[in-house]
Design a protein around this motif. Sequence first.
Motif, PDB file in Angstrom:
ATOM      1  N   ALA A 297      39.251  42.653  43.017  1.00  0.00           N
ATOM      2  CA  ALA A 297      38.576  41.995  42.019  1.00  0.00           C
ATOM      3  C   ALA A 297      39.529  41.012  41.159  1.00  0.00           C
ATOM      4  O   ALA A 297      39.171  39.860  40.927  1.00  0.00           O
ATOM      5  N   LEU A 298      40.512  41.586  40.565  1.00  0.00           N
ATOM      6  CA  LEU A 298      41.417  40.835  39.856  1.00  0.00           C
ATOM      7  C   LEU A 298      42.201  39.889  40.564  1.00  0.00           C
ATOM      8  O   LEU A 298      42.379  38.685  40.237  1.00  0.00           O
ATOM      9  N   THR A 299      42.454  40.079  42.092  1.00  0.00           N
ATOM     10  CA  THR A 299      43.173  39.028  42.693  1.00  0.00           C
ATOM     11  C   THR A 299      42.335  37.947  42.862  1.00  0.00           C
ATOM     12  O   THR A 299      42.832  36.761  42.923  1.00  0.00           O
ATOM     13  N   ALA A 300      41.010  38.079  43.299  1.00  0.00           N
ATOM     14  CA  ALA A 300      39.931  37.252  43.428  1.00  0.00           C
ATOM     15  C   ALA A 300      39.920  36.430  42.085  1.00  0.00           C
ATOM     16  O   ALA A 300      39.557  35.138  42.001  1.00  0.00           O
ATOM     17  N   LEU A 301      39.754  36.914  40.968  1.00  0.00           N
ATOM     18  CA  LEU A 301      39.864  36.493  39.820  1.00  0.00           C
ATOM     19  C   LEU A 301      41.012  35.409  39.431  1.00  0.00           C
ATOM     20  O   LEU A 301      40.662  34.106  39.179  1.00  0.00           O
ATOM     21  N   LEU A 302      42.151  35.590  39.802  1.00  0.00           N
ATOM     22  CA  LEU A 302      43.329  34.877  39.619  1.00  0.00           C
ATOM     23  C   LEU A 302      43.172  33.578  40.458  1.00  0.00           C
ATOM     24  O   LEU A 302      43.946  32.508  40.227  1.00  0.00           O
ATOM     25  N   ALA A 303      42.627  33.677  41.758  1.00  0.00           N
ATOM     26  CA  ALA A 303      42.441  32.601  42.642  1.00  0.00           C
ATOM     27  C   ALA A 303      41.704  31.457  41.913  1.00  0.00           C
ATOM     28  O   ALA A 303      41.678  30.489  42.306  1.00  0.00           O
ATOM     29  N   GLY A 304      40.796  31.906  40.835  1.00  0.00           N
ATOM     30  CA  GLY A 304      40.100  30.733  40.267  1.00  0.00           C
ATOM     31  C   GLY A 304      38.908  30.601  40.934  1.00  0.00           C
ATOM     32  O   GLY A 304      38.366  30.937  41.905  1.00  0.00           O
ATOM     33  N   PRO A 305      37.974  29.637  40.487  1.00  0.00           N
ATOM     34  CA  PRO A 305      36.733  29.006  40.929  1.00  0.00           C
ATOM     35  C   PRO A 305      36.711  28.502  42.125  1.00  0.00           C
ATOM     36  O   PRO A 305      37.826  27.844  42.573  1.00  0.00           O
ATOM     37  N   THR A 306      35.844  28.672  43.057  1.00  0.00           N
ATOM     38  CA  THR A 306      35.840  27.659  44.159  1.00  0.00           C
ATOM     39  C   THR A 306      35.371  26.402  44.228  1.00  0.00           C
ATOM     40  O   THR A 306      34.836  25.979  42.989  1.00  0.00           O
ATOM     41  N   ALA A 307      35.616  25.531  45.015  1.00  0.00           N
ATOM     42  CA  ALA A 307      35.169  24.140  44.775  1.00  0.00           C
ATOM     43  C   ALA A 307      33.713  24.057  44.435  1.00  0.00           C
ATOM     44  O   ALA A 307      33.323  23.236  43.696  1.00  0.00           O
ATOM     45  N   ALA A 308      32.759  24.877  45.073  1.00  0.00           N
ATOM     46  CA  ALA A 308      31.240  24.800  44.761  1.00  0.00           C
ATOM     47  C   ALA A 308      31.102  25.099  43.615  1.00  0.00           C
ATOM     48  O   ALA A 308      30.272  24.597  42.622  1.00  0.00           O
ATOM     49  N   GLU A 309      31.891  26.313  42.974  1.00  0.00           N
ATOM     50  CA  GLU A 309      31.655  26.723  41.369  1.00  0.00           C
ATOM     51  C   GLU A 309      32.213  25.676  40.449  1.00  0.00           C
ATOM     52  O   GLU A 309      31.504  25.570  39.461  1.00  0.00           O
ATOM     53  N   ARG A 310      33.254  24.957  40.773  1.00  0.00           N
ATOM     54  CA  ARG A 310      33.490  23.938  39.856  1.00  0.00           C
ATOM     55  C   ARG A 310      32.751  22.872  39.816  1.00  0.00           C
ATOM     56  O   ARG A 310      32.432  22.136  38.668  1.00  0.00           O
ATOM     57  N   ARG A 311      31.816  22.228  40.888  1.00  0.00           N
ATOM     58  CA  ARG A 311      30.951  21.495  40.729  1.00  0.00           C
ATOM     59  C   ARG A 311      29.711  22.079  39.897  1.00  0.00           C
ATOM     60  O   ARG A 311      28.903  21.159  39.288  1.00  0.00           O
ATOM     61  N   GLN A 312      29.492  23.311  39.838  1.00  0.00           N
ATOM     62  CA  GLN A 312      28.353  23.783  39.006  1.00  0.00           C
ATOM     63  C   GLN A 312      28.954  24.117  37.665  1.00  0.00           C
ATOM     64  O   GLN A 312      28.243  24.772  36.887  1.00  0.00           O
ATOM     65  N   GLY A 313      30.021  23.858  37.255  1.00  0.00           N
ATOM     66  CA  GLY A 313      30.694  23.956  35.660  1.00  0.00           C
ATOM     67  C   GLY A 313      31.436  24.975  35.469  1.00  0.00           C
ATOM     68  O   GLY A 313      31.736  25.222  34.471  1.00  0.00           O
ATOM     69  N   TYR A 314      31.907  26.069  36.629  1.00  0.00           N
ATOM     70  CA  TYR A 314      32.687  27.055  36.264  1.00  0.00           C
ATOM     71  C   TYR A 314      34.126  26.413  36.284  1.00  0.00           C
ATOM     72  O   TYR A 314      34.654  25.805  37.101  1.00  0.00           O
ATOM     73  N   THR A 315      34.954  27.241  35.176  1.00  0.00           N
ATOM     74  CA  THR A 315      36.221  26.888  35.247  1.00  0.00           C
ATOM     75  C   THR A 315      36.845  28.233  34.912  1.00  0.00           C
ATOM     76  O   THR A 315      36.239  29.298  35.168  1.00  0.00           O
TER      77      THR A 315
END
Length: 226
Positions: free
Chosen positions: A50-68
């Motif tokens: 889970a922490l490895t996934a966290l460090l990878a950051g948001p996906t492109a789709a999530e960025r379009r939805q306002g996640y950073t």
Amino acid sequence: VVAFVLLALCGASSPAAAPGRSVTVYLVRAGHVAPVRRVVPRTAAPARAALTALLAGPTAAERRQGYTSAIPGSTGLRSVALSHGVLTVDVTRRFQSGGGSQSMLLRVAQVVYTATAFPSVERVAFRLDGRPVAAIGGEGVIVSPPVGRTAFEGQAPAILVERPLPGDRVSTPLRIRGTANVFEARFAIDVVKATGGRVAHRAVSASAGTGTRGSFDVTIPLGTAS
């Protein structure tokens, strides 16, 4: 004062079985930690995954939805170790580079919330490049003794919905769980379709409020309002 939670429905069927294991990762949205779902390979170390996934950051789709993410790119995870409810997280020193006080608080909160999504983890201890640290960054975000979610109340939204997560397919009745810190512990939940239109409304009371975060767990038949 009444607060509202809006949930987008992605379908009316139960979640399909997905390969791997589902974990919750906390990104940033509108200045607060915000949970999203990740599917990681099945492993004996799900917190590390889970922490490895966290460090990878948001996906492109999530960025379009306002996640950073407030965590600097290229931050590496060296190790994790769990002992007596404390997860020791060792990240590279890149973790504390750049950003002001709010960014530093958010990045530490992201790690703490992601780690404590696992029932076995109550608090988090930090190491940078293998060395224990008492504070993160020049702003001095205190992380010793090990910290839990209560240390980052200001980085959580007033109403934090932790189930279902964005993108989940849901069925009726819909179970909604999370925490809230609102006036007199009272707020309302609106359930809306992704295409618009409210399908349910429910008044909710959390277990605590007005300066204290409480939990809520409600089941709402869709297509009703009460």
